[in-house]
Structures are given as structure tokens and as C-alpha cells.
Design a protein around this motif. Structure first.
Motif, short mmCIF file in Angstrom:
data_model
loop_
_atom_site.label_atom_id
_atom_site.label_comp_id
_atom_site.label_asym_id
_atom_site.label_seq_id
_atom_site.Cartn_x
_atom_site.Cartn_y
_atom_site.Cartn_z
N GLU A 97 1.62 -9.76 -10.27
CA GLU A 97 1.48 -9.09 -8.98
C GLU A 97 1.36 -7.57 -9.17
OE1 GLU A 97 4.41 -8.46 -5.24
OE2 GLU A 97 4.13 -10.54 -5.90
N LYS A 98 2.22 -6.99 -10.00
CA LYS A 98 2.17 -5.55 -10.26
C LYS A 98 0.88 -5.17 -10.97
CE LYS A 98 7.11 -4.62 -10.28
NZ LYS A 98 8.25 -4.14 -11.06
N SER A 99 0.42 -6.03 -11.86
CA SER A 99 -0.84 -5.77 -12.57
C SER A 99 -2.00 -5.73 -11.60
CB SER A 99 -1.09 -6.86 -13.63
OG SER A 99 -0.08 -6.84 -14.59
N GLU A 100 -2.03 -6.66 -10.67
CA GLU A 100 -3.09 -6.70 -9.67
C GLU A 100 -3.07 -5.45 -8.81
OE1 GLU A 100 -6.40 -7.84 -7.75
OE2 GLU A 100 -5.53 -8.90 -9.44
N GLN A 101 -1.87 -5.01 -8.42
CA GLN A 101 -1.74 -3.80 -7.62
C GLN A 101 -2.23 -2.58 -8.39
OE1 GLN A 101 2.40 -3.82 -6.59
NE2 GLN A 101 2.16 -5.39 -5.00
N ALA A 102 -1.87 -2.49 -9.67
CA ALA A 102 -2.30 -1.37 -10.50
C ALA A 102 -3.82 -1.36 -10.65
CB ALA A 102 -1.63 -1.43 -11.87
N LEU A 103 -4.41 -2.52 -10.83
CA LEU A 103 -5.86 -2.61 -10.94
C LEU A 103 -6.55 -2.17 -9.65
CD1 LEU A 103 -6.32 -5.93 -12.93
CD2 LEU A 103 -6.86 -3.63 -13.70
#
Length: 114
Positions: A97-103
Motif C-alpha cells: 500500500e505504501k509502495s503504491e502511494q509512493a509511486l
């Protein structure tokens, strides 16, 4: 660890190691670092032999994320992998989830720069 299937062959799966336990501590830093420069993306690719993949799994395809661990790193740079049963939702849900937000943030910044 999380790996992404890069190639499916008759003797196994070639899997890029994309995250390990250290990356889960601060995943947004890892994502930012990886997206800053193509050369900084993990170059580690290992072989997961079919004999190490449990029977009865759904068909694995290129791009799939799977749980892995390193069985052995050879002196010549080759890496043997072992399949790890992972419930990605419970184990890596926050990380993904955090990775998707960062992307998404990076994509927005790239649009502003252009």
C-alpha cells in the motif's frame, strides 16, 4: 522476501528480488531510491526450480509477485531460491500500500516537472 517473476522456463522461474525484510521497515525510501535511477533497481535475479515450487499452486506468470528466500548464493553470482508461502495481504499489505502511494506521488511529481 518478495520476488517478481521475470521469466518462466522449462527448468524453473527466474525471479527478481524486489524487497527484503529491511525494505519493509521504510518502504517509501526504497521505492524512491529505485525510481530515482534505473541503475539502482535490484539486479539480483535468482532461479526458483520447479522442484522447489509446491504442487497445486495457481499458474505462475511473468510479473507475478511470490514469496521467496535465498537458499544459496554461488561465487559466480548465481542465486538459488526457495519458495515461501506468503499471504501477501497480511504479510506485505502495508508495504504494498505504501509502495503504491509512493509511486503515485512520483508520477505526480514527474508530471509537474515536464
Amino acid at each position: 522476501m518478495i520476488g517478481q517473476v521475470e521469466n518462466v522456463t522449462r527448468f524453473g522461474l527466474f525471479v527478481r528480488i524486489i524487497a527484503d525484510e529491511n525494505d519493509l521497515i521504510n518502504p517509501s525510501v526504497k521505492i524512491l531510491r529505485e525510481n530515482a535511477d534505473e541503475n539502482s533497481v535490484s539486479k539480483k535475479v535468482g532461479l526458483l526450480r520447479w522442484s522447489a515450487v509446491p504442487k497445486g499452486l495457481p499458474k505462475i506468470q511473468i510479473g507475478d509477485l511470490i514469496g521467496i528466500s535465498i537458499e544459496k548464493e554461488h561465487e559466480n553470482g548465481k542465486i538459488d531460491l526457495v519458495y515461501q508461502e506468503k499471504n501477501f495481504k497480511s504479510t506485505y499489505g502495508t508495504f504494498l500500500e505504501k509502495s503504491e502511494q509512493a509511486l503515485q506521488k512520483l508520477q505526480e511529481l514527474n508530471k509537474e516537472i515536464r
